[in-house]
Design an enzyme around this catalytic site. Sequence first.
Site, mmCIF file in Angstrom:
data_model
loop_
_atom_site.group_PDB
_atom_site.id
_atom_site.type_symbol
_atom_site.label_atom_id
_atom_site.label_comp_id
_atom_site.label_asym_id
_atom_site.label_seq_id
_atom_site.Cartn_x
_atom_site.Cartn_y
_atom_site.Cartn_z
ATOM 1 C CG HIS A 111 -2.020 -0.949 1.216
ATOM 2 N ND1 HIS A 111 -3.208 -0.686 0.589
ATOM 3 C CD2 HIS A 111 -2.132 -2.193 1.722
ATOM 4 C CE1 HIS A 111 -4.023 -1.722 0.721
ATOM 5 N NE2 HIS A 111 -3.398 -2.663 1.411
ATOM 6 C CB SER A 140 4.703 -23.241 9.184
ATOM 7 O OG SER A 140 4.541 -24.497 8.566
ATOM 8 C CB ALA A 158 8.984 -22.013 11.357
ATOM 9 C CB THR A 163 12.106 -6.731 5.605
ATOM 10 O OG1 THR A 163 13.390 -6.821 6.237
ATOM 11 C CG2 THR A 163 11.026 -7.000 6.638
ATOM 12 N NE ARG A 178 19.963 -12.400 14.155
ATOM 13 C CZ ARG A 178 20.874 -13.305 14.520
ATOM 14 N NH1 ARG A 178 21.921 -13.533 13.729
ATOM 15 N NH2 ARG A 178 20.750 -13.974 15.627
#
Length: 547
Positions: A111, A140, A158, A163, A178
């Site tokens: 957005h 997951s 998991a 990012t 990381r």
Amino acid sequence: MGTDFDYSPWDFWSVASEEEQDRQHAVRGELNARPGHDVADGCFVSEKASVHNDELVLGPRTYVAAGVYTTGSVRAGRDCSINVYTVVRGRVEIGDAVRIGAHTSLLGFNHVMADPDVEVFRQPLTSKGIRIGDDVWIGSHVVVLDGVTVGDKAVLAAGAVVTRDVPSGAVVGGNPARVLKWRVPREQPGPARGGPAAFADAVRADAVPVLDRCFDGEFFVDRPGAARTIRAQCDAVEIADLLLGTAPPQLPADLQRHRLRDWQDPETGLIGTLGPDGTQTTAGPGFTDPDAGYHVLAVGYALDLLGSALPHRIRLLEADLPAELTALPWGDRAWHAGHWVDILGTALHRNGDGAEELFGWLLLNADPATGMWGAPSLPDGRLQIVNGFYRASRGTFAQFGIPLPYPERVIDTVLAHARDPRVIRPDRQNACNILDIAHPLWLTRHTGYRAAEAEALAATLLNDAVKHRVPGQGFGFHPSRTPPGLQGTEMWLATIWLLADLTGTADDLGYRPRGVHRPEPAPPRPARGMTIGAPVSGSGSTRHGSS
């Protein structure tokens, strides 16, 4: 259709009944009847999945389980599995043999929220897309955000929130994710075998051959057949100090010290260039000679490493310094402007002068949005301001040991710049552009801001950088375009140290830059009288690889 297959479809084509298989063939036919859809034979798509794509391409033997929600453009290769309740939206490209755990979200859109007076849902969407390589395991409850590329053979643990880009072969986890360890050792930063220590051993063993290769019997040259330059003498000193801990063994250290000191003009404090026969030309007035300007840095630091110093004061300005700084071409040539700030800051430091006016101008004129000086341009993106920031901050904030005004914005700007393939694609890398990413991230590392992203980027660039070395010859400034030479070797060795330190492996290198590209502030120097000279704004310099 049996509910067991909806939630665990992996054995469907080997154990399902003929009726169940016929029904799945019908599902595939219904999907392929939609525009932009191509579901290969051998796939399974649960009827309990919500498939609402503009484009859907699934390679052979790819499975989509119950509760999966897909929109936008999704392309997956062969032998992939998308487990229950996974969300795949936006523009997402998935390679071969990718396994995606339950409740994971791959969100290839975002957005816009630029206008705080407009509700977010009324603002437009953007999509950079997500790219997942081959043989990737995504656990997951993982979230992968728009713009991320995940390299081949990576593992996303998991619960990871991813990012930024994930290097090939890395195992990442956490929020933000990381690098935790390496699934594929050969992809780990450093050479294929032995890591940074083995790389350092190799370049150290090559130090004398590299210097011999670039020595014409009297002077150092950047590479065989090149003209003699003062910078080449300084690069040789830096390389020998890094790798041998001595002066270059091709000439007596005293001769090298005296030669560098004798090249400084006692009237101006500047150092002109060498002619074809090795005789020196006179530097232009003030800092109008771009090579003479860079010699303030190169010769001064080379003499430091040889246990000496420039014998004469460097003449600077008698004009209005803030006006001169404002007149520099920050709008379209921020590197050029930063180049002169670096020289000014270094000259002030060498003279032992105060730099209050210079720092005052830089603090007042730093852009709070980028942390830098100047503005991005359409042709170059952020290249000019990032490279100009390195030069300007190197000679001022870094050299004097003064905190930057907006370190977190610097990190934002550098990480955004590092997505530009024109800069970081391995075949397009050059020593300046990668150094100018590494040093700002290193200089701002104390903030901890976006540290995992900076570390992952450093790991990727480090892995690229060590591969640029040519055994026995060193590094080319632009490895895919220029042959190995002293300038490229000195700059890449310094850059590799910065990247290794960002990844926590610098100690294994066994060297630490002490010259132009030293990480620490330079030691204070005694004052050497008043500053006089000519203004800098008349310079016609263009960038030619002097970072």
